[in-house]
Design an enzyme around this catalytic site. Structure first.
Site, PDB file in Angstrom:
ATOM      1  N   TYR A 145     -17.797  -8.370 -28.392  1.00  0.00           N
ATOM      2  CA  TYR A 145     -18.244  -7.082 -27.843  1.00  0.00           C
ATOM      3  C   TYR A 145     -17.987  -5.964 -28.855  1.00  0.00           C
ATOM      4  O   TYR A 145     -18.906  -5.223 -29.225  1.00  0.00           O
ATOM      5  CB  TYR A 145     -17.487  -6.805 -26.544  1.00  0.00           C
ATOM      6  CG  TYR A 145     -17.963  -5.582 -25.798  1.00  0.00           C
ATOM      7  CD1 TYR A 145     -19.242  -5.536 -25.252  1.00  0.00           C
ATOM      8  CD2 TYR A 145     -17.123  -4.483 -25.615  1.00  0.00           C
ATOM      9  CE1 TYR A 145     -19.675  -4.416 -24.549  1.00  0.00           C
ATOM     10  CE2 TYR A 145     -17.550  -3.367 -24.912  1.00  0.00           C
ATOM     11  CZ  TYR A 145     -18.824  -3.336 -24.385  1.00  0.00           C
ATOM     12  OH  TYR A 145     -19.253  -2.231 -23.696  1.00  0.00           O
ATOM     13  N   GLU A 147     -17.299  -5.893 -32.121  1.00  0.00           N
ATOM     14  CA  GLU A 147     -17.976  -5.895 -33.420  1.00  0.00           C
ATOM     15  C   GLU A 147     -19.481  -5.722 -33.272  1.00  0.00           C
ATOM     16  O   GLU A 147     -20.122  -5.124 -34.137  1.00  0.00           O
ATOM     17  CB  GLU A 147     -17.648  -7.163 -34.204  1.00  0.00           C
ATOM     18  CG  GLU A 147     -16.175  -7.307 -34.575  1.00  0.00           C
ATOM     19  CD  GLU A 147     -15.664  -6.249 -35.570  1.00  0.00           C
ATOM     20  OE1 GLU A 147     -16.348  -5.229 -35.795  1.00  0.00           O
ATOM     21  OE2 GLU A 147     -14.571  -6.447 -36.109  1.00  0.00           O
ATOM     22  N   ASN A 174     -14.323   3.913 -19.976  1.00  0.00           N
ATOM     23  CA  ASN A 174     -14.396   3.264 -18.655  1.00  0.00           C
ATOM     24  C   ASN A 174     -15.146   4.130 -17.639  1.00  0.00           C
ATOM     25  O   ASN A 174     -14.771   5.281 -17.406  1.00  0.00           O
ATOM     26  CB  ASN A 174     -12.989   2.973 -18.130  1.00  0.00           C
ATOM     27  CG  ASN A 174     -12.263   1.962 -18.995  1.00  0.00           C
ATOM     28  OD1 ASN A 174     -11.957   2.240 -20.156  1.00  0.00           O
ATOM     29  ND2 ASN A 174     -11.993   0.798 -18.465  1.00  0.00           N
ATOM     30  N   VAL A 188     -11.988  -1.558 -11.596  1.00  0.00           N
ATOM     31  CA  VAL A 188     -12.371  -0.799 -10.389  1.00  0.00           C
ATOM     32  C   VAL A 188     -12.995  -1.737  -9.350  1.00  0.00           C
ATOM     33  O   VAL A 188     -12.473  -1.841  -8.219  1.00  0.00           O
ATOM     34  CB  VAL A 188     -13.284   0.403 -10.732  1.00  0.00           C
ATOM     35  CG1 VAL A 188     -13.730   1.097  -9.456  1.00  0.00           C
ATOM     36  CG2 VAL A 188     -12.548   1.383 -11.649  1.00  0.00           C
ATOM     37  N   ASP A 206       2.306  -5.891 -17.134  1.00  0.00           N
ATOM     38  CA  ASP A 206       3.189  -5.082 -16.281  1.00  0.00           C
ATOM     39  C   ASP A 206       2.476  -3.844 -15.733  1.00  0.00           C
ATOM     40  O   ASP A 206       3.059  -3.063 -14.978  1.00  0.00           O
ATOM     41  CB  ASP A 206       4.468  -4.684 -17.048  1.00  0.00           C
ATOM     42  CG  ASP A 206       4.176  -3.810 -18.258  1.00  0.00           C
ATOM     43  OD1 ASP A 206       2.997  -3.411 -18.446  1.00  0.00           O
ATOM     44  OD2 ASP A 206       5.116  -3.524 -19.033  1.00  0.00           O
ATOM     45  N   GLY A 207       1.213  -3.659 -16.128  1.00  0.00           N
ATOM     46  CA  GLY A 207       0.434  -2.536 -15.605  1.00  0.00           C
ATOM     47  C   GLY A 207       0.710  -1.225 -16.320  1.00  0.00           C
ATOM     48  O   GLY A 207       0.265  -0.166 -15.871  1.00  0.00           O
ATOM     49  N   ARG A 275      -5.712   4.019 -23.601  1.00  0.00           N
ATOM     50  CA  ARG A 275      -7.080   4.485 -23.870  1.00  0.00           C
ATOM     51  C   ARG A 275      -7.313   5.794 -23.138  1.00  0.00           C
ATOM     52  O   ARG A 275      -7.126   5.884 -21.923  1.00  0.00           O
ATOM     53  CB  ARG A 275      -8.095   3.443 -23.423  1.00  0.00           C
ATOM     54  CG  ARG A 275      -9.509   3.875 -23.778  1.00  0.00           C
ATOM     55  CD  ARG A 275     -10.543   2.920 -23.282  1.00  0.00           C
ATOM     56  NE  ARG A 275     -10.542   1.662 -23.997  1.00  0.00           N
ATOM     57  CZ  ARG A 275     -11.023   0.533 -23.478  1.00  0.00           C
ATOM     58  NH1 ARG A 275     -11.501   0.524 -22.253  1.00  0.00           N
ATOM     59  NH2 ARG A 275     -11.005  -0.569 -24.178  1.00  0.00           N
TER      60      ARG A 275
HETATM   61  N1  UDP Z   1      -7.141  -5.188 -15.181  1.00  0.00           N
HETATM   62  C1  UDP Z   1      -6.182  -5.576 -14.234  1.00  0.00           C
HETATM   63  N2  UDP Z   1      -6.588  -6.339 -13.178  1.00  0.00           N
HETATM   64  C2  UDP Z   1      -7.885  -6.743 -12.998  1.00  0.00           C
HETATM   65  C3  UDP Z   1      -8.845  -6.340 -13.961  1.00  0.00           C
HETATM   66  C4  UDP Z   1      -8.431  -5.578 -15.034  1.00  0.00           C
HETATM   67  O1  UDP Z   1      -5.000  -5.215 -14.344  1.00  0.00           O
HETATM   68  O2  UDP Z   1      -8.161  -7.441 -12.011  1.00  0.00           O
HETATM   69  C5  UDP Z   1      -6.711  -4.341 -16.313  1.00  0.00           C
HETATM   70  C6  UDP Z   1      -7.108  -4.881 -17.678  1.00  0.00           C
HETATM   71  O3  UDP Z   1      -6.122  -5.777 -18.166  1.00  0.00           O
HETATM   72  C7  UDP Z   1      -7.213  -3.608 -18.488  1.00  0.00           C
HETATM   73  C8  UDP Z   1      -7.654  -2.562 -17.463  1.00  0.00           C
HETATM   74  O4  UDP Z   1      -7.356  -3.104 -16.187  1.00  0.00           O
HETATM   75  O5  UDP Z   1      -5.958  -3.252 -19.006  1.00  0.00           O
HETATM   76  C9  UDP Z   1      -9.126  -2.234 -17.547  1.00  0.00           C
HETATM   77  O6  UDP Z   1      -9.799  -3.456 -17.551  1.00  0.00           O
HETATM   78  P1  UDP Z   1     -11.372  -3.562 -17.433  1.00  0.00           P
HETATM   79  O7  UDP Z   1     -11.702  -5.019 -17.382  1.00  0.00           O
HETATM   80  O8  UDP Z   1     -11.861  -2.708 -16.313  1.00  0.00           O
HETATM   81  O9  UDP Z   1     -11.989  -2.922 -18.753  1.00  0.00           O
HETATM   82  P2  UDP Z   1     -11.455  -2.647 -20.227  1.00  0.00           P
HETATM   83  O10 UDP Z   1     -11.009  -1.231 -20.196  1.00  0.00           O
HETATM   84  O11 UDP Z   1     -10.319  -3.578 -20.566  1.00  0.00           O
HETATM   85  O12 UDP Z   1     -12.653  -2.875 -21.057  1.00  0.00           O
END
Ligand code: UDP
Length: 312
Positions: A145, A147, A174, A188, A206-207, A275
């Site tokens: 994605y 690159e 996002n 989301v 760990d979120g 981000r």
């Molecule tokens: N994420 C999560 N649980 C999920 C899906 C995503 O904790 O069920 C996290 C993911 O690891 C990332 C963030 O949420 O840190 C955003 O993920 P997403 O797939 O929406 O897009 P990204 O910003 O990574 O392209």
């Protein structure tokens, strides 16, 4: 104005088609439906100024012109899907971008490509400003994605510099809203789908990783303004309000009044730790900034998800 939109049946693409039609334009939409859905554009079927073709833009495009504006949104934007279809992802960013640029060159049309905050990879600068060159793993799982989008920016600049095509590059952060697929896998739809089904919310790691969420109507406004601007270099479009994913999960719990537990699952490889868009350039050049706050945007999105889960 006659528009050619790739990814027209996708999440942002379908909202862009709505907007271009509302502005009085004529729209030809293309989508190979690998992640897009005809349901997203079924309300446009009866509109005389809209037509749709199931078509893969990585194949040579023979769509008769003349177009005034070419928009290349076709892409597999969710990590779940680009990990499942890495070659198709590389192709839509590379060959797909080139094929769409060729139409713009043929017709003397304006061209806009939707790039991504993933161009910054796992960024070492925070918040991310357009002049930062990024920290991308070129051979990691997300590289298909990242690159291909970096290539799409490069080939767009090359067509501008070599052929004088009037181009714009949007770096989308996002974005969320109605018409995201329920099985999209991004955070989301994942959390909303889980909350509505009374399932635990799956927080990866760990979120503590952060994201900033932009509502789709703000994004479409930013894209339209960018397409009408004289800016040729990339412009960040996103909402600068930054949250940890754990905080985001707790917001969803509060908003939906649920007690669904949070479960932790392994963090995917190369998942960016922080981000947040720096949108100073978009403010200055486009007079644009997001207007919809997270609570309002999520309420609209929840209503959509409920309508999809409850058969009419
Ligand atoms: N994420 C999560 N649980 C999920 C899906 C995503 O904790 O069920 C996290 C993911 O690891 C990332 C963030 O949420 O840190 C955003 O993920 P997403 O797939 O929406 O897009 P990204 O910003 O990574 O392209």
């Amino acid at each position: 104005m006659r528009h050619l939109v790739s990814g027209a049946a996708g999440f942002i693409g379908s909202h862009l088609c709505d907007r271009l039609l509302a502005d009085g334009g004529e729209v030809v939409g293309l989508d190979n439906l690998i992640t897009g859905s005809e349901r997203n554009i079924e309300h446009l079927e009866s509109k005389a100024k809209f037509s749709f073709r199931k078509f893969d833009v990585t194949k040579p495009i023979a769509e008769p012109g003349k177009f005034d504006h070419v928009w290349h949104l076709a892409s597999l934007a969710s990590p779940k899907f680009y990990l499942a279809y890495p070659i198709e992802t590389l192709e839509s960013g590379s060959t797909g971008t080139r094929n769409m640029l060729e139409i713009a060159r043929r017709d003397g049309a304006r061209f806009l490509v939707t790039s991504t905050s993933e161009c910054y990879g796992d960024p070492l600068e925070h918040p991310q400003v357009e002049t930062y060159w990024g920290n991308v793993n070129p051979v990691g799982l997300r590289s298909c994605y990242d690159e291909s989008k970096r290539y799409s920016e490069a080939v767009t600049m090359a067509y501008h510099r070599t052929h004088g095509v009037r181009t714009n590059i949007a770096r989308i952060f996002n974005t969320y809203g109605p018409r995201m697929a329920l099985d999209d896998g991004r955070v989301v739809p994942a959390f909303l789908d889980q909350a509505l089904r009374s399932q635990p919310l799956t927080v990866f790691g760990d979120g503590s990783q952060t994201r900033s969420f932009c509502y789709v109507s703000d994004m479409v406004e930013g894209l339209v303004r960018l397409a009408n601007s004289e800016e040729r270099l990339p412009v960040n479009l996103g909402n600068p309000v930054e949250l940890t994913i754990l905080e985001f999960a707790e917001r969803i719990q509060r908003l939906m009044g649920i007690k669904a537990p949070i479960v932790h699952q392994p963090l995917p490889s190369d998942d960016p730790k922080r981000r947040q868009p720096n949108i100073a350039k978009a403010k200055k050049v486009l007079g644009w900034e997001p207007k919809v706050n997270l609570e309002d945007g999520l309420r609209e999105t929840v209503a959509y998800f409920k309508s999809r889960l409850t058969p009419a």
